[in-house]
Enzyme design. Structure first.
Site, mmCIF file in Angstrom:
data_model
loop_
_atom_site.group_PDB
_atom_site.id
_atom_site.type_symbol
_atom_site.label_atom_id
_atom_site.label_comp_id
_atom_site.label_asym_id
_atom_site.label_seq_id
_atom_site.Cartn_x
_atom_site.Cartn_y
_atom_site.Cartn_z
ATOM 1 N N ARG A 1 56.589 27.138 51.613
ATOM 2 C CA ARG A 1 57.380 28.297 51.187
ATOM 3 C C ARG A 1 56.537 29.227 50.326
ATOM 4 O O ARG A 1 55.817 28.785 49.429
ATOM 5 C CB ARG A 1 58.591 27.818 50.396
ATOM 6 N N GLY B 1 46.074 34.745 36.413
ATOM 7 C CA GLY B 1 46.029 35.898 37.297
ATOM 8 C C GLY B 1 46.593 35.584 38.661
ATOM 9 O O GLY B 1 46.699 36.457 39.520
ATOM 10 N N GLY C 1 46.294 28.919 46.384
ATOM 11 C CA GLY C 1 45.173 29.339 45.559
ATOM 12 C C GLY C 1 43.801 28.967 46.080
ATOM 13 O O GLY C 1 42.834 29.699 45.883
ATOM 14 N N GLU C 2 43.692 27.822 46.736
ATOM 15 C CA GLU C 2 42.378 27.314 47.133
ATOM 16 C C GLU C 2 42.038 27.594 48.598
ATOM 17 O O GLU C 2 40.883 27.810 48.955
ATOM 18 C CB GLU C 2 42.321 25.793 46.910
ATOM 19 N N PHE D 1 39.069 29.610 38.069
ATOM 20 C CA PHE D 1 38.547 29.078 39.333
ATOM 21 C C PHE D 1 37.931 27.692 39.168
ATOM 22 O O PHE D 1 37.026 27.311 39.899
ATOM 23 C CB PHE D 1 37.534 30.053 39.948
ATOM 24 N N GLN E 1 46.168 36.189 46.534
ATOM 25 C CA GLN E 1 45.363 34.973 46.441
ATOM 26 C C GLN E 1 44.607 34.690 47.738
ATOM 27 O O GLN E 1 43.431 34.314 47.728
ATOM 28 C CB GLN E 1 46.262 33.783 46.106
ATOM 29 N N PRO F 1 55.450 36.854 48.250
ATOM 30 C CA PRO F 1 54.419 37.274 49.212
ATOM 31 C C PRO F 1 53.362 38.195 48.613
ATOM 32 O O PRO F 1 52.223 38.207 49.064
ATOM 33 C CB PRO F 1 55.219 37.999 50.299
ATOM 34 N N LYS G 1 53.527 24.506 49.203
ATOM 35 C CA LYS G 1 52.267 23.776 49.360
ATOM 36 C C LYS G 1 51.140 24.351 48.502
ATOM 37 O O LYS G 1 50.238 23.620 48.107
ATOM 38 C CB LYS G 1 51.836 23.787 50.827
ATOM 39 N N GLY G 2 51.131 25.643 48.250
ATOM 40 C CA GLY G 2 50.089 26.240 47.427
ATOM 41 C C GLY G 2 49.102 27.069 48.221
ATOM 42 O O GLY G 2 48.738 26.714 49.337
#
Length: 723
Positions: free
Chosen positions: A613, A463, A689-690, A236, A623, A617, A686-687
């Site tokens: 994209r 992870g 995680g955040e 993180f 996430q 899933p 695009k991502g």
């Protein structure tokens, strides 16, 4: 908790590494077992600023099994001064490990005990007697030295004139506290020399950064260092870059001529690595009677150390979220006697988004306007600062889908008007946003005659599902099933990858894998993935292998060379000359505040996200839901408590650092809005995680106001704020 509400398509495959993790076969840095390993134990300063006056090591050296005790008197210039990454270097901070008697902050390493066993090292550390010369400290953000950061200042239009002419304005101040990532895996480092070659086992989000930065510290060639980080037990941002501990362990292993392992305590981890710094915000909004923004000011103050000037500066992003002709944003760093902060999930977007999205709700109240409609009125397809187009922008589609799933239409707008028995019910919403980044990365793909695929990149499995993504992309591009793909990851001997941060990993590594697979198809003259295996069989070759290097749009021409030096950063977001790239979303929460006890509960939350994209899933949903839960924690629980006399962290443990547990979390629904943006990269990614954490705290604060009529502008929101 209400988990997946998405269909399970074929590409929602289970984690490739899942079985190894649940059976205990996965090995983390602290699991490494090498013959003759010695154990290290750190001592950290118990003062906020000053100098070590003297050590009394007599009792410590008498502990059976003690091998050595390192202090500044022994280490000194053996580890030279090097700049932090914020000044063009590799390190997360620039305070030298045991470099001098000077103490810059509470928790700074001042000695390291080496022993045959962990228990002996710990006992000896407890017997070291240290005397200090203490100096006055200023540890709070309100007592620090303000440093305006001109590169983080953005101005367009005539803000003052617009404010003076506006019929409706908001002027409010907000704050967020210090927070720590607290990954389950501690900051272990295991170093072993084989002649003049060093192998480091350490959890890392950027292997090449550790490799090249450590080589610079130790004065050896980078090709003599190998860094292994196959699995990372959460990071993180805390394990993003080389910290000062690694060189100490490497130096100790060289002195002893045997492997050395350091597993710092959780308390020590609070100052060994970065954290989310506390922030202050002043937000002013002006609008016409229809809710259209006419002016916005957003000034932020972020705590930093005296050694390193660091600020996340996300005001440059909040300035571009909504249509507004007159904008002024400014960021200040505030230097104090604290360790250097760093990156924590959605580093600047979480606190700056909390301030802006709370202020927008205050504006909606003044306008007697639905908060969703206020955002719709100010939606824009172009950047209001530079006039650049968004590559894609699905913000209002996210609001519409989340609002429908949440049942927003049934909301009664008057504060305190919704109740359920003794519970006052509040509904709130906020936008989620995160800039879309990608960086230079490389991948090697090998197809063998038996139809098996080997894909390798020095990426990082934190992870988040990186291993599974790599296997899926290679399988899709070469027309094989996922179980025919073997993945190599987390080793600096592999082709380099960008830092696993900023939601940039998949957006960077997936296109590199795709390019390597495309090169294999060209060599085999296979027009489609389905034609690859027949073409391979017909070729008579035993194997075909390709290495691909990708430099995404916006990355400097020397970006690939920088990648191979461990100094490559991702590009994108608001820092492109021709466009703006964002993942966007909408957060809706229900808050319940008990009329008698005033306890605050979040029984349900709905988020909708347009993140390009979605390759898998299953892992993406994990996430997003995890981020939303973290957002609840940021709003209601998390704060690192600080002793303002010396900067000590009072709750530097998992017993007193509050985070949500199962009983605190109700239904959490994450909706993935279909969006594929091939402008940002070849994978259309695009991502995710955040972005899941962004906006949740603002939505909760807005819901608390709706439930109680009390506007809370300081996090975390606790019982005393709604009494």
């Amino acid at each position: 908790m209400n988990l997946p509400l998405f269909p399970t398509p074929a590409h929602a495959v289970p984690r490739v590494e899942g079985r190894a993790k649940v059976t205990g076969a996965a090995r983390y840095a602290s699991d490494v077992r090498l013959p003759r390993t010695a154990y290290a134990y750190l001592l950290t300063s118990r003062i906020g600023r000053g100098a070590v006056q003297a050590f009394d090591l007599t009792s410590a050296r008498a502990v059976p099994g003690v091998l050595d005790i390192l202090t500044h008197e022994m280490v000194g210039d053996a580890i030279p001064q090097r700049p932090s990454l914020y000044a063009g270097g590799y390190l997360a901070d620039s305070v030298r490990p045991l470099g001098s008697a000077e103490v810059a902050h509470w928790g700074q390493p001042v000695a390291m005990v080496l022993a045959e066993t962990f228990e002996a090292a710990r006992e000896a550390a407890g017997r070291v007697d240290i005397s200090y010369d203490e100096a006055p400290t200023a540890v709070a953000i309100d007592a620090g030295t303000v440093q305006p950061l001109e590169p983080m200042t953005v101005t367009t239009g005539d803000v003052a004139a617009a404010f003076s002419a506006a019929p409706v304005t908001v002027d409010a101040r907000y704050s967020t506290p210090t927070q720590h990532q607290n990954p389950m895996e501690l900051f272990a480092t295991h170093c072993v020399w084989d002649g003049d070659r060093l192998t480091v086992h350490e959890p890392s989000q950027y292997l090449n950064n550790v490799k090249f930065g450590l080589a610079d510290q130790l004065g050896i060639e980078p090709d003599r260092i190998r860094v292994v980080s196959t699995y990372v037990g959460g990071a993180f941002g805390a394990k993003g870059f080389l910290t000062q501990r690694t060189a100490l362990v490497a130096l100790a292993a060289r002195r002893l001529g045997r492997p050395v392992v350091l597993v710092p305590t959780r308390e020590q981890g609070f100052t060994l690595s970065g954290y989310r710094a506390e922030t202050r915000h002043h937000v002013e909004l002006a609008a016409d009677r229809d809710g259209r923004l006419t002016a916005m000011r957003h000034e932020g103050w972020e705590l930093t150390s005296r050694a390193d000037t660091l600020a996340m500066g996300a005001a440059s992003m909040t300035a571009r979220l909504y249509a507004c002709p007159n904008i002024s944003v400014r960021v200040n760093a505030v230097a104090a006697d604290r360790s250097t902060p760093g990156f924590m999930r959605a580093p600047g977007e979480m606190p700056y988004g909390f301030a802006l999205e709370s202020a927008l709700d205050e504006l909606a109240v003044k306008l007697a306007m639905d908060p969703v409609e206020l955002r719709r009125v100010n939606d824009t397809l172009t950047d209001p600062v530079g006039g650049l187009p968004y590559t894609s922008r699905s913000l209002m589609r996210c609001f519409d889908e989340a609002a429908a799933a949440f049942g927003w239409a049934a909301r009664s707008p008057e504060p305190g008007s919704m109740t359920d028995g003794d519970w006052r019910v509040g509904w709130g919403c906020a936008a989620a946003f995160y800039p879309t980044y990608a960086g230079a990365s490389a991948a090697r793909v090998r197809l063998t005659a038996d139809g098996r695929v080997h894909v390798a990149s020095a990426g990082h499995e934190l992870g988040q599902g990186m291993t599974t993504m790599m296997a899926q992309v290679a399988a899709e591009e070469l027309g094989v099933s996922v179980d025919r793909v073997a993945v190599a990851i987390g080793d600096s001997d592999l082709p380099p990858a960008i830092v696993a941060g900023g939601s940039s990993s998949t957006a960077s590594v997936a296109p590199a894998i795709m390019a390597a697979c495309a090169a294999i198809r060209r060599r085999l003259d296979a027009a489609t993935p389905a034609a690859v295996i027949p073409a391979m069989e017909a070729s008579g070759m035993g194997a075909v292998e390709e290495l691909a290097e990708i430099r995404p749009h916006g990355v400097a021409p020397d970006g690939m060379r920088a990648l191979y030096r461990g100094q490559a950063g991702p590009a994108g977001g608001v820092h492109l000359p021709d466009r703006v790239q964002f993942a966007l979303g909408a957060q809706f929460v229900e808050v319940r505040v008990h009329a008698l006890t005033h306890e605050i509960r979040v029984p349900r939350a709905v988020g909708a996200f347009a993140c390009g994209r979605i390759i898998n899933p299953r892992t993406a949903h994990s996430q997003l839901v995890g981020g939303m839960i973290w957002g609840i924690g940021s709003a209601l629980f998390e704060a690192t408590e600080i002793d303002e006399r010396n900067g000590a962290y009072i709750n530097a443990n998992l017993a007193e650092y509050l985070v949500p547990v199962n009983a605190d979390i109700g239904d959490v629904q994450a909706i993935m809005v279909p969006e594929e943006d091939r402008a940002v990269n070849a994978a259309g990614v695009k991502g995710v995680g955040e972005i899941g954490v962004v906006g949740v705290a603002a939505a909760i604060a807005n819901a608390v106001y709706h439930a109680t009529g009390r506007r809370v502008r300081d996090l975390p929101i606790r019982i005393e704020h709604v009494l």
